[in-house]
Motif scaffolding. Structure first.
Motif, mmCIF file in Angstrom:
data_model
loop_
_atom_site.group_PDB
_atom_site.id
_atom_site.type_symbol
_atom_site.label_atom_id
_atom_site.label_comp_id
_atom_site.label_asym_id
_atom_site.label_seq_id
_atom_site.Cartn_x
_atom_site.Cartn_y
_atom_site.Cartn_z
ATOM 1 N N LYS A 1 0.839 -1.205 0.000
ATOM 2 C CA LYS A 1 0.000 0.000 0.000
ATOM 3 C C LYS A 1 0.877 1.259 0.000
ATOM 4 C CE LYS A 1 -3.479 2.388 2.709
ATOM 5 N NZ LYS A 1 -4.110 2.485 4.018
ATOM 6 N N LYS B 1 4.982 -7.170 -4.692
ATOM 7 C CA LYS B 1 3.776 -7.923 -5.080
ATOM 8 C C LYS B 1 4.127 -9.386 -5.331
ATOM 9 C CE LYS B 1 0.992 -4.209 -7.016
ATOM 10 N NZ LYS B 1 0.357 -3.665 -8.233
ATOM 11 N N LYS C 1 4.052 1.479 -0.987
ATOM 12 C CA LYS C 1 4.803 1.537 -2.251
ATOM 13 C C LYS C 1 3.911 2.019 -3.393
ATOM 14 C CE LYS C 1 8.754 -0.255 -0.816
ATOM 15 N NZ LYS C 1 10.044 0.372 -0.947
ATOM 16 N N THR C 2 2.626 1.631 -3.360
ATOM 17 C CA THR C 2 1.690 2.069 -4.396
ATOM 18 C C THR C 2 1.443 3.568 -4.296
ATOM 19 O OG1 THR C 2 0.617 -0.093 -4.346
ATOM 20 C CG2 THR C 2 -0.617 1.695 -5.368
ATOM 21 N N GLU C 3 1.270 4.065 -3.056
ATOM 22 C CA GLU C 3 1.043 5.506 -2.854
ATOM 23 C C GLU C 3 2.240 6.334 -3.308
ATOM 24 O OE1 GLU C 3 0.125 5.865 1.287
ATOM 25 O OE2 GLU C 3 -1.890 5.029 1.056
ATOM 26 N N GLU C 4 3.439 5.828 -3.062
ATOM 27 C CA GLU C 4 4.662 6.546 -3.408
ATOM 28 C C GLU C 4 5.123 6.265 -4.842
ATOM 29 O OE1 GLU C 4 6.215 8.786 -1.427
ATOM 30 O OE2 GLU C 4 4.566 8.498 0.002
ATOM 31 N N ASN C 5 4.429 5.326 -5.518
ATOM 32 C CA ASN C 5 4.775 4.930 -6.883
ATOM 33 C C ASN C 5 6.252 4.508 -6.980
ATOM 34 O OD1 ASN C 5 4.150 4.330 -9.481
ATOM 35 N ND2 ASN C 5 4.352 6.428 -10.240
ATOM 36 N N GLU C 6 6.652 3.609 -6.070
ATOM 37 C CA GLU C 6 8.038 3.129 -5.991
ATOM 38 C C GLU C 6 8.350 2.160 -7.127
ATOM 39 O OE1 GLU C 6 10.396 3.734 -3.473
ATOM 40 O OE2 GLU C 6 9.125 5.149 -2.410
ATOM 41 N N ASP C 7 9.636 2.087 -7.498
ATOM 42 C CA ASP C 7 10.080 1.206 -8.578
ATOM 43 C C ASP C 7 10.022 -0.274 -8.199
ATOM 44 O OD1 ASP C 7 10.573 3.403 -10.110
ATOM 45 O OD2 ASP C 7 12.728 3.486 -9.652
ATOM 46 N N LEU D 1 7.815 -1.921 -6.513
ATOM 47 C CA LEU D 1 6.462 -2.389 -6.193
ATOM 48 C C LEU D 1 6.219 -3.801 -6.732
ATOM 49 C CD1 LEU D 1 3.623 -1.910 -5.058
ATOM 50 C CD2 LEU D 1 3.033 -0.819 -7.233
ATOM 51 N N ASP D 2 6.669 -4.088 -7.946
ATOM 52 C CA ASP D 2 6.452 -5.413 -8.532
ATOM 53 C C ASP D 2 7.138 -6.504 -7.718
ATOM 54 O OD1 ASP D 2 4.866 -4.458 -10.568
ATOM 55 O OD2 ASP D 2 6.544 -4.183 -11.960
#
Length: 183
Positions: A132, A146, A134-140, A142-143
């Motif tokens: 959550k 997940k 990482k999604t808000e911060e649009n981090e690299d 994230l994948d």
């Protein structure tokens, strides 16, 4: 404790054409698997009873006898595992467990399962929170997070090691240098 069918009744049914299981109140023979003649008769009776309930109550999705039978066999297998685990075992002294010792062993096993489940739940909720953020911060990465969440979910509580593991390697290998006189 779960009752099992009388062994004399089972034996007479299998070898001497005895009366067979009571159709009103059937008991499984927990000492044998689902394919034994006695248990097959009980499962057939339960399948027909369940199929009758299905027709009587107008279930929206009718099921085949094979489907219902397989469902009952699966439940029987789980019942049998539980019954076997609840049987007294030999202690280190070579005697059978007392009922109190059997209960203590079962409670200890249950606590272990609950501990593993709690730990897995904590791991999943931690990963959910990280994803959550990482999604808000649009981090690299994230994948990668997940992927790790998917991996933890697929492995479940039995597929990963525990920091609180009660089974640790207690052998510590220590290497010592030996000074040889000719060196």
């Amino acid at each position: 404790m779960c009752a099992s069918a009388d062994s004399d009744d089972v034996r007479s049914y299998q070898y001497e054409d005895g009366p067979g299981p009571d159709l009103v109140s059937p008991l499984f023979d927990l000492r044998h698997n689902a394919k034994s003649p006695w248990n097959s008769a009980v499962i057939d009776t339960l399948t027909q009873t369940l199929q009758g309930k299905c027709a009587e109550e107008n279930w929206p999705t009718p099921r085949s006898d094979g489907y219902l039978r397989e469902m009952i066999v699966d439940r029987y297998k789980r019942l049998r595992v539980t019954w076997k685990n609840a049987q007294p075992r030999l202690t280190d002294m070579g005697t059978l467990e007392t009922p109190v010792e059997t209960e203590a062993r079962l409670l200890k096993q249950r606590e272990q399962v609950l501990r593993e489940t709690r730990q897995t739940t904590r791991r999943r909720s931690t990963l959910d929170h990280i994803i959550k953020l990482k999604t808000e911060e649009n981090e690299d990465d994230l994948d990668a997070w997940k992927w790790l969440h998917k991996l933890i979910t697929q492995l479940g509580e039995h597929g990963m090691s525990s920091e609180e593991s009660s089974i640790e390697n207690e052998i510590e290998e220590v290497l010592r240098v030996k000074n040889m006189e000719w060196r």
